[in-house]
Scaffold this motif. Structure first.
Motif, short mmCIF file in Angstrom:
data_model
loop_
_atom_site.label_atom_id
_atom_site.label_comp_id
_atom_site.label_asym_id
_atom_site.label_seq_id
_atom_site.Cartn_x
_atom_site.Cartn_y
_atom_site.Cartn_z
N SER A 61 0.81 -1.21 0.00
CA SER A 61 0.00 0.00 0.00
C SER A 61 0.84 1.26 0.00
O SER A 61 2.06 1.19 -0.08
CB SER A 61 -0.93 -0.03 1.21
OG SER A 61 -1.77 -1.17 1.12
N LEU A 62 0.20 2.39 0.15
CA LEU A 62 0.85 3.69 0.04
C LEU A 62 1.05 4.36 1.39
O LEU A 62 0.15 4.35 2.23
CB LEU A 62 0.01 4.61 -0.85
CG LEU A 62 -0.22 4.12 -2.27
CD1 LEU A 62 -1.19 5.04 -2.99
CD2 LEU A 62 1.09 4.03 -3.03
N GLN A 63 2.21 4.98 1.56
CA GLN A 63 2.48 5.75 2.77
C GLN A 63 1.79 7.10 2.63
O GLN A 63 1.92 7.78 1.62
CB GLN A 63 3.98 5.92 2.97
CG GLN A 63 4.32 6.55 4.29
CD GLN A 63 5.83 6.58 4.55
OE1 GLN A 63 6.64 6.37 3.65
NE2 GLN A 63 6.20 6.84 5.78
N SER A 104 2.01 6.74 8.85
CA SER A 104 0.67 6.28 8.51
C SER A 104 0.59 5.80 7.06
O SER A 104 1.28 6.33 6.18
CB SER A 104 -0.36 7.39 8.75
OG SER A 104 -0.09 8.50 7.92
N TYR A 105 -0.26 4.80 6.88
CA TYR A 105 -0.44 4.18 5.58
C TYR A 105 -1.92 4.03 5.31
O TYR A 105 -2.74 4.00 6.22
CB TYR A 105 0.18 2.79 5.56
CG TYR A 105 1.68 2.80 5.49
CD1 TYR A 105 2.34 2.65 4.28
CD2 TYR A 105 2.44 2.99 6.63
CE1 TYR A 105 3.72 2.67 4.22
CE2 TYR A 105 3.82 3.02 6.59
CZ TYR A 105 4.46 2.85 5.37
OH TYR A 105 5.81 2.88 5.31
N GLY A 106 -2.26 3.88 4.02
CA GLY A 106 -3.63 3.61 3.62
C GLY A 106 -3.63 2.64 2.47
O GLY A 106 -2.78 2.71 1.58
N CYS A 107 -4.56 1.71 2.51
CA CYS A 107 -4.64 0.68 1.47
C CYS A 107 -5.60 1.13 0.37
O CYS A 107 -6.75 1.47 0.65
CB CYS A 107 -5.12 -0.64 2.08
SG CYS A 107 -5.18 -1.97 0.87
N PHE A 108 -5.13 1.14 -0.84
CA PHE A 108 -5.96 1.54 -1.97
C PHE A 108 -6.84 0.39 -2.45
O PHE A 108 -7.71 0.59 -3.29
CB PHE A 108 -5.12 2.08 -3.12
CG PHE A 108 -4.01 1.16 -3.56
CD1 PHE A 108 -4.23 0.19 -4.50
CD2 PHE A 108 -2.74 1.29 -3.02
CE1 PHE A 108 -3.21 -0.66 -4.90
CE2 PHE A 108 -1.71 0.45 -3.41
CZ PHE A 108 -1.95 -0.53 -4.35
N SER A 160 -8.46 0.19 4.29
CA SER A 160 -7.97 0.25 5.67
C SER A 160 -6.85 1.28 5.81
O SER A 160 -6.12 1.56 4.85
CB SER A 160 -7.45 -1.12 6.12
OG SER A 160 -8.52 -2.02 6.26
N GLU A 161 -6.73 1.82 7.00
CA GLU A 161 -5.64 2.74 7.32
C GLU A 161 -4.99 2.25 8.60
O GLU A 161 -5.65 1.67 9.45
CB GLU A 161 -6.19 4.16 7.50
CG GLU A 161 -6.78 4.72 6.22
CD GLU A 161 -7.36 6.12 6.39
OE1 GLU A 161 -7.29 6.68 7.51
OE2 GLU A 161 -7.90 6.64 5.40
N TRP A 162 -3.68 2.49 8.72
CA TRP A 162 -2.96 2.05 9.90
C TRP A 162 -1.76 2.94 10.17
O TRP A 162 -1.30 3.67 9.30
CB TRP A 162 -2.52 0.57 9.78
CG TRP A 162 -1.54 0.29 8.68
CD1 TRP A 162 -0.19 0.20 8.77
CD2 TRP A 162 -1.85 0.04 7.31
NE1 TRP A 162 0.36 -0.08 7.55
CE2 TRP A 162 -0.64 -0.19 6.64
CE3 TRP A 162 -3.04 -0.01 6.58
CZ2 TRP A 162 -0.57 -0.46 5.28
CZ3 TRP A 162 -2.98 -0.28 5.22
CH2 TRP A 162 -1.76 -0.50 4.58
N THR A 163 -1.31 2.89 11.41
CA THR A 163 -0.08 3.56 11.80
C THR A 163 0.96 2.50 12.10
O THR A 163 0.63 1.34 12.36
CB THR A 163 -0.29 4.46 13.03
OG1 THR A 163 -0.76 3.67 14.12
CG2 THR A 163 -1.26 5.59 12.74
N VAL A 164 2.21 2.91 12.04
CA VAL A 164 3.33 2.01 12.30
C VAL A 164 4.26 2.63 13.32
O VAL A 164 4.30 3.86 13.49
CB VAL A 164 4.11 1.69 11.01
CG1 VAL A 164 3.26 0.88 10.04
CG2 VAL A 164 4.62 2.96 10.34
N ASN A 165 5.00 1.77 14.02
CA ASN A 165 6.02 2.29 14.92
C ASN A 165 7.17 2.87 14.09
O ASN A 165 7.34 2.56 12.93
CB ASN A 165 6.51 1.21 15.88
CG ASN A 165 7.04 -0.02 15.17
OD1 ASN A 165 6.56 -0.41 14.13
ND2 ASN A 165 8.05 -0.64 15.74
#
Length: 160
Positions: A115-117, A122-126, A130-135
């Motif tokens: 997916s795209l940063q 933070s990232y979002g799936c095209f 879904s969206e998510w954060t990472v350490n």
């Protein structure tokens, strides 16, 4: 230690357990156990090259990959001046760790698509939305935390 002496007027050097460039205070940490080996000297020169290239904190993961590639390229150019043998397998392995790290961060936890940063962490799936954060730290296991999950309408609430 000749490398440290040559650059001690430009950078701070701190012995430690790994190699790292810190742009905050122009500090290079080096692995004091490996510093006398070819691999250790190559690692030290690589971190010095980050400093010589004036690498700063990055916002997007691809910026980090570019900085790593640039630092390794300069390392290759300068290595002969210091009698350091360039180990291409080692360089490829180092770059591969960043590629693996980036892939883990950018893989959607829900549908497993790359997916795209969207922002620094933070990232979002095209594909699934879904969206998510990472350490943030590269020296830790990648942890993804979903912040938004697209829920398609069901038949019961679609007709309402």
């Amino acid at each position: 230690m000749d490398l440290i002496k040559q650059y001690e007027d430009q950078f701070n050097f701190i012995p430690g357990g790994f190699f790292m460039w810190s742009p905050y205070d122009k500090t290079i940490m080096y692995d004091q156990r490996r510093i006398k080996t070819q691999g250790g000297r190559l690692g030290l020169l690589h971190e010095i090259c980050h400093g010589l290239l004036n690498h700063k904190i990055y916002k997007y993961d691809i910026e980090l990959i570019n900085m790593e590639m640039d630092a390794w390229e300069l390392t290759r150019k300068l290595a002969g001046q210091y009698g350091i043998k360039v180990n291409e397998a080692h360089i490829a392995s180092c770059i591969d760790t960043y590629d693996t790290w980036l892939s883990r961060r950018a893989t959607c936890p829900d549908c497993k698509n790359f997916s795209l940063q969207k922002g620094r962490d933070s990232y979002g799936c095209f594909v699934c939305g879904s969206e998510w954060t990472v350490n943030w730290r590269k020296d830790r296991r990648v942890k993804r935390t979903i912040t938004y999950r697209y829920e398609p309408p069901t038949l019961s609430n679609a007709s309402a």
